[in-house]
Design a protein around this motif. Structure first.
Motif, PDB file in Angstrom:
ATOM      1  N   SER A 131       0.818  -1.211   0.000  1.00 40.97           N
ATOM      2  CA  SER A 131       0.000   0.000   0.000  1.00 40.97           C
ATOM      3  C   SER A 131       0.849   1.257   0.000  1.00 40.97           C
ATOM      4  N   SER A 132       2.154   1.120  -0.266  1.00 37.26           N
ATOM      5  CA  SER A 132       3.025   2.295  -0.173  1.00 37.26           C
ATOM      6  C   SER A 132       4.107   2.346  -1.241  1.00 37.26           C
ATOM      7  N   ASN A 133       4.187   1.366  -2.118  1.00 35.22           N
ATOM      8  CA  ASN A 133       5.201   1.265  -3.168  1.00 35.22           C
ATOM      9  C   ASN A 133       6.612   1.106  -2.587  1.00 35.22           C
ATOM     10  N   GLU A 134       6.708   0.586  -1.360  1.00 33.83           N
ATOM     11  CA  GLU A 134       8.023   0.396  -0.744  1.00 33.83           C
ATOM     12  C   GLU A 134       8.557  -1.022  -0.892  1.00 33.83           C
ATOM     13  N   SER A 135       7.757  -1.938  -1.450  1.00 36.76           N
ATOM     14  CA  SER A 135       8.247  -3.308  -1.615  1.00 36.76           C
ATOM     15  C   SER A 135       8.836  -3.536  -3.005  1.00 36.76           C
ATOM     16  N   SER A 136       8.969  -2.477  -3.806  1.00 33.39           N
ATOM     17  CA  SER A 136       9.489  -2.588  -5.167  1.00 33.39           C
ATOM     18  C   SER A 136      10.981  -2.888  -5.185  1.00 33.39           C
ATOM     19  N   CYS A 137      11.403  -3.752  -6.112  1.00 34.41           N
ATOM     20  CA  CYS A 137      12.840  -4.039  -6.264  1.00 34.41           C
ATOM     21  C   CYS A 137      13.589  -2.831  -6.823  1.00 34.41           C
ATOM     22  N   TYR A 138      12.868  -1.877  -7.391  1.00 34.96           N
ATOM     23  CA  TYR A 138      13.501  -0.679  -7.943  1.00 34.96           C
ATOM     24  C   TYR A 138      13.702   0.410  -6.883  1.00 34.96           C
ATOM     25  N   GLY A 139      13.178   0.184  -5.689  1.00 30.70           N
ATOM     26  CA  GLY A 139      13.111   1.264  -4.712  1.00 30.70           C
ATOM     27  C   GLY A 139      11.757   1.935  -4.808  1.00 30.70           C
ATOM     28  N   PRO A 140      11.396   2.741  -3.814  1.00 32.96           N
ATOM     29  CA  PRO A 140      10.048   3.313  -3.793  1.00 32.96           C
ATOM     30  C   PRO A 140       9.837   4.389  -4.844  1.00 32.96           C
ATOM     31  N   ALA A 141       8.612   4.505  -5.319  1.00 38.24           N
ATOM     32  CA  ALA A 141       8.202   5.718  -6.030  1.00 38.24           C
ATOM     33  C   ALA A 141       7.903   6.772  -4.965  1.00 38.24           C
ATOM     34  N   VAL A 142       8.010   8.032  -5.352  1.00 46.37           N
ATOM     35  CA  VAL A 142       7.834   9.132  -4.404  1.00 46.37           C
ATOM     36  C   VAL A 142       6.658  10.003  -4.841  1.00 46.37           C
ATOM     37  N   ASN A 143       5.863  10.423  -3.887  1.00 42.93           N
ATOM     38  CA  ASN A 143       4.718  11.292  -4.151  1.00 42.93           C
ATOM     39  C   ASN A 143       5.216  12.685  -4.547  1.00 42.93           C
ATOM     40  N   PRO A 144       4.702  13.260  -5.642  1.00 44.55           N
ATOM     41  CA  PRO A 144       5.129  14.618  -5.987  1.00 44.55           C
ATOM     42  C   PRO A 144       4.631  15.678  -5.004  1.00 44.55           C
ATOM     43  N   TRP A 145       3.624  15.313  -4.191  1.00 46.87           N
ATOM     44  CA  TRP A 145       3.117  16.246  -3.178  1.00 46.87           C
ATOM     45  C   TRP A 145       4.028  16.218  -1.946  1.00 46.87           C
ATOM     46  N   ARG A 146       4.193  17.394  -1.326  1.00 46.98           N
ATOM     47  CA  ARG A 146       4.984  17.490  -0.095  1.00 46.98           C
ATOM     48  C   ARG A 146       4.331  18.492   0.848  1.00 46.98           C
ATOM     49  N   SER A 147       4.470  18.232   2.143  1.00 43.16           N
ATOM     50  CA  SER A 147       4.015  19.204   3.138  1.00 43.16           C
ATOM     51  C   SER A 147       5.178  19.700   3.992  1.00 43.16           C
ATOM     52  N   THR A 153       4.783   8.709   0.518  1.00 47.88           N
ATOM     53  CA  THR A 153       4.377   7.615  -0.364  1.00 47.88           C
ATOM     54  C   THR A 153       3.329   8.112  -1.355  1.00 47.88           C
ATOM     55  N   PRO A 154       3.370   7.626  -2.594  1.00 48.73           N
ATOM     56  CA  PRO A 154       2.282   7.898  -3.540  1.00 48.73           C
ATOM     57  C   PRO A 154       1.170   6.861  -3.411  1.00 48.73           C
ATOM     58  N   GLY A 155       1.282   5.975  -2.407  1.00 43.63           N
ATOM     59  CA  GLY A 155       0.338   4.873  -2.274  1.00 43.63           C
ATOM     60  C   GLY A 155       0.808   3.660  -3.068  1.00 43.63           C
ATOM     61  N   GLY A 156       0.050   2.590  -2.949  1.00 41.66           N
ATOM     62  CA  GLY A 156       0.430   1.362  -3.641  1.00 41.66           C
ATOM     63  C   GLY A 156      -0.793   0.487  -3.908  1.00 41.66           C
ATOM     64  N   SER A 157      -0.691  -0.483  -4.777  1.00 44.06           N
ATOM     65  CA  SER A 157       0.553  -0.833  -5.431  1.00 44.06           C
ATOM     66  C   SER A 157       0.861   0.011  -6.667  1.00 44.06           C
ATOM     67  N   SER A 158      -0.145   0.743  -7.194  1.00 45.61           N
ATOM     68  CA  SER A 158       0.060   1.506  -8.430  1.00 45.61           C
ATOM     69  C   SER A 158       0.679   2.870  -8.127  1.00 45.61           C
ATOM     70  N   ALA A 187      -6.078   8.726  -4.458  1.00 50.07           N
ATOM     71  CA  ALA A 187      -6.434   9.645  -3.366  1.00 50.07           C
ATOM     72  C   ALA A 187      -5.200  10.332  -2.794  1.00 50.07           C
ATOM     73  N   PHE A 188      -4.100   9.597  -2.659  1.00 47.50           N
ATOM     74  CA  PHE A 188      -2.873  10.150  -2.073  1.00 47.50           C
ATOM     75  C   PHE A 188      -2.205  11.197  -2.975  1.00 47.50           C
ATOM     76  N   THR A 189      -2.505  11.184  -4.282  1.00 50.19           N
ATOM     77  CA  THR A 189      -1.809  12.065  -5.214  1.00 50.19           C
ATOM     78  C   THR A 189      -2.725  13.070  -5.913  1.00 50.19           C
ATOM     79  N   GLY A 190      -3.992  13.104  -5.528  1.00 54.04           N
ATOM     80  CA  GLY A 190      -4.894  14.113  -6.070  1.00 54.04           C
ATOM     81  C   GLY A 190      -5.327  13.880  -7.503  1.00 54.04           C
ATOM     82  N   ILE A 191      -5.427  12.602  -7.916  1.00 55.45           N
ATOM     83  CA  ILE A 191      -5.899  12.281  -9.266  1.00 55.45           C
ATOM     84  C   ILE A 191      -7.138  11.387  -9.166  1.00 55.45           C
TER      85      ILE A 191
END
Length: 494
Positions: A131-147, A153-158, A187-191
């Protein structure tokens, strides 16, 4: 045109291409430039610029003839779970390192047949488990949003799909949803992210996680884009025995914006203890928006909701245990180096120990345990019975005249990378609390961005529809989108 080409919606790009305001090659070039400057997001893991330019050139020729489909010339990202001929497809797992599919998934075949352009393959949780894209063999994807200074996390698995669309690296992306893996990242990325009815979109050529739950769907910037995208993805496929042979309606034409007299259910069981006040307030605001548009808001009961997560985390790992048995180092992908005297059993054991990540191993072991003799009835069969009861709850609500159901998509906004993965895995699983029921019941569900939390991060609401009525569901989502007026974009830091 004042907007940069890569920031256009699919609908805007389609109309601009037809008017000759720009070419598919120019549009694709803008996306490729954006991708090259966004490695910090970790969204694209296999870039395919040569294929993209070739497809864009072909799209321009097709557009010049005046008979091009809606997606002709539209640059898209493809989740790494979809097999694309001659392009690496690893499902974000080391066990599939070096795998080059010799065939095209049905979804990508349909998209390319419609003239869409593939920019590359997108990051994801390994075998879609996370649910966080942290189990990827490539390393995590990162959410373009920041506070703040944290990477979120941009969420997972997509997660790669969500990050790429939100950051305007592509105009849309394919995703898959087994327990919320399209809707939660959206929801996590506003799309916008849509999980269609089970059987609406072919699963052939998509690496399987849990076959009775997996469903591919579109992720895009707007509801209209999602409707256009789904139109190209959906349809019967004889190669998938679970694909439904029913007509595909014109989803974009269904976006009338009129929901007067429609009945929207609010399930009381989703008012979970400890729900953040911001989520509860957003949910109430969403109900008010739909009421103001002429819908009737009614309280409903889905009494078996409380058993959905435990049932899901028995059924999904059980199916994963079976599906992932094929990755053994014999035919394709990674094979462990063997010591003298090692036999076939040692090869299986070493290959699977090296190739699978920790979360995949955890779910395989859970699945194998619940399917084993002595535990099958206690766990797996009981979970299947609970699933039937959850589906019956929805059937009864829809039979009672409810047209759609409104819930939060997630119990929180995006959290920081590393904040949950190392803690109790059950805490991570709780992210799926509002989404798994939809997969268990095989229903369509969509997440729409509706507002920002106090930290300035996006929050989404979920609409659940009747089976096969994605057209009506998209129209409800369209009304919610218009009322919410969500136009926020992440500030560029990458």
């Amino acid at each position: 045109m004042s907007k940069s080409l890569n920031s256009l919606t699919i609908a805007e790009a389609r109309d601009g291409l037809r008017k000759g305001e720009f070419t598919a090659s120019e549009l694709t070039g803008a996306c490729l430039t954006a991708i090259d400057g966004a490695d910090a997001l970790g969204a694209f893991v296999h870039k395919t610029p040569d294929i993209a330019r070739e497809q864009a050139t072909a799209a321009d020729a097709r557009l010049a003839k005046g008979d091009a489909p809606d997606l002709c010339g539209i640059p898209l990202g493809i989740k790494d779970l979809f097999c694309t001929k001659g392009v690496p497809g690893q499902a974000a797992s080391n066990i599939l390192a070096g795998f080059l599919p010799e065939y095209e998934s049905t979804v990508t075949s349909k998209l390319f047949g419609a003239g869409a352009v593939m920019l590359g393959k997108l990051n994801m949780d390994e075998f879609a488990m996370g649910s966080s894209n942290e189990s990827s063999c490539y390393g995590p994807a990162v959410n373009p949003w920041r506070s703040d200074d944290r990477e979120l996390t941009p969420g997972g698995s997509s997660g790669g799909s969500a990050s790429a669309v939100a950051a305007d690296l592509c105009l849309g992306a394919t995703g898959t949803d087994t327990g919320g893996s399209i809707r939660q990242p959206a929801a996590f990325t506003g799309i916008v992210g849509l999980k269609p009815t089970y059987g609406r979109v072919s699963r052939w050529g998509i690496v399987a996680y849990a076959s009775s739950l997996d469903q591919a769907g579109p992720m895009a910037k707007t509801v209209r884009d999602t409707a256009i995208f789904l139109q190209a993805m959906a349809g019967h496929d004889a190669k998938d025995s679970t694909s439904a042979d029913i007509p595909v309606p014109d989803f974009e034409a269904a976006l009338t914006g009129d929901i007067r007299g429609k009945k929207i259910g609010i399930p009381r069981e989703y008012r979970a203890d400890g729900m953040p006040a911001e989520i509860a307030a957003l949910w109430a605001k969403g109900a008010d928006m739909l009421r103001d548009a002429g819908a009737e808001i009614v309280d409903i009961s889905l009494p078996h909701t409380q058993y959905a997560l435990p049932a899901y985390y028995v059924i999904a790992p059980a199916e994963a245990s079976s599906n992932l048995a094929r990755y053994d180092g014999v035919r394709y992908g990674h094979r462990a180096k063997l010591s003298q005297g090692d036999g076939i059993t040692e090869m299986y054991e070493k290959t699977r120990a090296e190739g699978f990540g920790a979360e995949v191993k955890r779910r395989i072991m859970i699945g194998t345990y619940v399917l084993s003799a002595g535990f099958y009835d206690a766990y797996y069969n009981r979970a299947r019975k609970v699933r039937a009861l959850i589906k019956r709850d929805f059937d009864q609500v829809f039979a009672g005249g409810v047209d759609a159901i409104l819930t939060p998509t997630t119990p929180s906004a995006a959290f920081g990378l590393g904040e949950m993965a190392s803690a109790d895995p059950v805490q991570m699983y709780l992210n799926d609390v509002f989404t798994v029921t939809v997969n268990l019941a095989g229903l369509p569900g969509i997440s729409v961005p509706v507002g920002l939390d106090s930290q300035g991060l996006p929050l989404g609401l979920q609409l659940i529809g009747r089976p096969w009525e994605e057209a009506a569901l998209l129209n409800h989502a369209y009304v919610l989108e218009k009322a919410a007026g969500f136009v926020a974009k992440p500030g560029k830091w990458w």
